[in-house]
Write a protein that holds these residues in place. Structure first.
Motif, PDB file in Angstrom:
ATOM      1  N   UNK A 249       0.818  -1.218   0.000  1.00  0.00           N
ATOM      2  CA  UNK A 249       0.000   0.000   0.000  1.00  0.00           C
ATOM      3  C   UNK A 249       0.846   1.260   0.000  1.00  0.00           C
ATOM      4  N   UNK A 250       2.093   1.185   0.496  1.00  0.00           N
ATOM      5  CA  UNK A 250       2.906   2.404   0.524  1.00  0.00           C
ATOM      6  C   UNK A 250       3.233   2.869  -0.890  1.00  0.00           C
ATOM      7  N   UNK A 251       3.229   1.940  -1.846  1.00  0.00           N
ATOM      8  CA  UNK A 251       3.571   2.299  -3.227  1.00  0.00           C
ATOM      9  C   UNK A 251       2.402   2.940  -3.973  1.00  0.00           C
ATOM     10  N   UNK A 252       1.241   2.970  -3.346  1.00  0.00           N
ATOM     11  CA  UNK A 252       0.064   3.595  -3.961  1.00  0.00           C
ATOM     12  C   UNK A 252      -0.100   5.043  -3.531  1.00  0.00           C
ATOM     13  N   UNK A 253       0.761   5.502  -2.638  1.00  0.00           N
ATOM     14  CA  UNK A 253       0.707   6.884  -2.149  1.00  0.00           C
ATOM     15  C   UNK A 253       1.405   7.785  -3.168  1.00  0.00           C
ATOM     16  N   UNK A 265      12.004   5.522   0.617  1.00  0.00           N
ATOM     17  CA  UNK A 265      12.869   6.429   1.369  1.00  0.00           C
ATOM     18  C   UNK A 265      12.119   7.065   2.541  1.00  0.00           C
ATOM     19  N   UNK A 266      10.863   7.378   2.335  1.00  0.00           N
ATOM     20  CA  UNK A 266      10.065   7.954   3.415  1.00  0.00           C
ATOM     21  C   UNK A 266       9.953   6.967   4.572  1.00  0.00           C
ATOM     22  N   UNK A 267       9.692   5.701   4.255  1.00  0.00           N
ATOM     23  CA  UNK A 267       9.586   4.672   5.296  1.00  0.00           C
ATOM     24  C   UNK A 267      10.901   4.530   6.051  1.00  0.00           C
ATOM     25  N   UNK A 268      12.012   4.514   5.315  1.00  0.00           N
ATOM     26  CA  UNK A 268      13.320   4.379   5.958  1.00  0.00           C
ATOM     27  C   UNK A 268      13.611   5.566   6.876  1.00  0.00           C
ATOM     28  N   UNK A 290       3.716  11.454   4.038  1.00  0.00           N
ATOM     29  CA  UNK A 290       4.546  10.776   5.047  1.00  0.00           C
ATOM     30  C   UNK A 290       3.679  10.158   6.144  1.00  0.00           C
ATOM     31  N   UNK A 291       2.615  10.843   6.513  1.00  0.00           N
ATOM     32  CA  UNK A 291       1.737  10.298   7.551  1.00  0.00           C
ATOM     33  C   UNK A 291       1.018   9.040   7.046  1.00  0.00           C
ATOM     34  N   UNK A 292       0.683   9.010   5.773  1.00  0.00           N
ATOM     35  CA  UNK A 292       0.084   7.789   5.217  1.00  0.00           C
ATOM     36  C   UNK A 292       1.070   6.621   5.274  1.00  0.00           C
ATOM     37  N   UNK A 293       2.326   6.897   4.945  1.00  0.00           N
ATOM     38  CA  UNK A 293       3.352   5.851   5.046  1.00  0.00           C
ATOM     39  C   UNK A 293       3.493   5.406   6.498  1.00  0.00           C
ATOM     40  N   UNK A 298       2.940   1.559  11.041  1.00  0.00           N
ATOM     41  CA  UNK A 298       2.412   1.275  12.385  1.00  0.00           C
ATOM     42  C   UNK A 298       1.509   0.051  12.361  1.00  0.00           C
ATOM     43  N   UNK A 299       0.676  -0.053  11.348  1.00  0.00           N
ATOM     44  CA  UNK A 299      -0.232  -1.213  11.259  1.00  0.00           C
ATOM     45  C   UNK A 299       0.539  -2.522  11.143  1.00  0.00           C
TER      46      UNK A 299
END
Length: 303
Positions: A249-253, A265-268, A290-293, A298-299
């Motif tokens: 899902x992070x790649x859909x942001x 990079x945002x996750x890292x 960034x908050x979506x990532x 967190x989930x």
């Protein structure tokens, strides 16, 4: 010619390139990132690939990244270096630099910008392989290079001892199946999948692991998934696979093609590993993205 002995199995993250500023390597971030993936159990690292933004980096920075990574890793795991360039001479020069620094293998995709015909590609790869002194993994990435390594071409390139396998990022499982069948000709080949959500399907077809960008962030998750596939532990595989699918899902942001690199990079950076700055012309995610990532991490218990 010496017959290469390097055999790649498992998870080999295509390393993101931590930047502290434009054309400046994030030295501390690189140290933390390499420590993170090594402690996560990866089988090697791939520098200067797509996830590493290689075409957007200066030649000086590419060389510095190789030098520092070799020193940090200090022989603990194999280092693969992407050498593809629009100029043949630059490809060979970077390959020689990687060899001098102590890298274990090179990665070569089809030259980008001007599409090469398969006959031209055959000659090109042979010329590169003749000019370098390390094992070479071929990299099929037609979405970005506009050219496939066609199966017939790979069958002919299998005659080159120094070519030790293929990474396929096409996402075409029929192609991947035919790729794995080339092991009847080269049983020593490593055949690795790029799209991380297809790790299980690739394994079932005879694949040897994955070059998965998500392993920059969650190396243990991808390593555990691969090991479960190897051991036949269906319960553990199902657990890992569910998390890997959720991670996608992070790649859909975001809306641009660069979102895959930005998200990784945002996750890292959210995990305190390294800076999230991408190379120009790309921009880092803004706070809402960034908050979506962060919410996804967190989930998954990663943050």
């Amino acid at each position: 010619m010496l017959t290469p002995t390097l055999s790649l199995r498992g998870i080999v993250p295509p390393l993101i390139t931590p930047l502290s500023d434009h054309d400046q390597l994030d030295h501390d971030g690189l140290q933390r990132l390499l420590t993170h993936v090594i402690e996560g159990g990866v089988s090697g690292v791939f520098l200067l690939g797509t996830t590493g933004e290689a075409p957007s980096l200066s030649y000086r920075l590419r060389r510095e990244l190789i030098e520092r990574s070799v020193r940090i890793i200090d022989g603990r795991i194999p280092i693969l270096v992407g050498i593809t360039d629009t100029a043949f001479v630059e490809t060979v020069e970077l390959a020689r630099h990687a060899k001098e620094c102590g890298a274990q293998a090179l990665v070569l995709t089809t030259p980008y910008y001007f599409p090469a015909g398969q006959t031209e590609l055959l000659g090109y790869v042979r010329k590169v392989v003749e000019s370098v002194d390390l094992p070479v993994v071929l990299y099929n990435m037609p979405q970005l290079t506009k050219v496939w390594f066609e199966i017939d071409t790979l069958q002919r390139l299998a005659e080159l001892d120094r070519v030790i396998g293929v990474k396929d990022s096409s996402g075409d499982l029929d192609y991947f199946k035919r790729l794995c069948e080339l092991k009847s000709v080269r049983p020593d080949w490593s055949v690795l999948i790029g799209p991380e959500a297809l790790l299980a399907e690739a394994h079932a077809l005879g694949g040897d692991g994955g070059v998965n960008g998500g392993a920059n962030v969650a190396p243990t998750l991808f390593v555990d998934c691969y090991r479960a596939l190897q051991s036949g532990d269906e319960q553990e595989h199902a657990r890992c696979q569910a998390k890997i699918h959720a991670f996608q899902s992070i790649y859909e942001i975001g809306k641009y093609a660069s979102r895959h690199i930005k998200a990784t990079k945002s996750a890292a950076s959210l995990m305190g590993i390294c800076s999230d700055l991408p190379a120009l012309p790309f921009h880092r995610f803004l706070p809402p993205e960034r908050e979506q990532v962060a919410a996804i991490l967190r989930d998954l218990g990663l943050l």
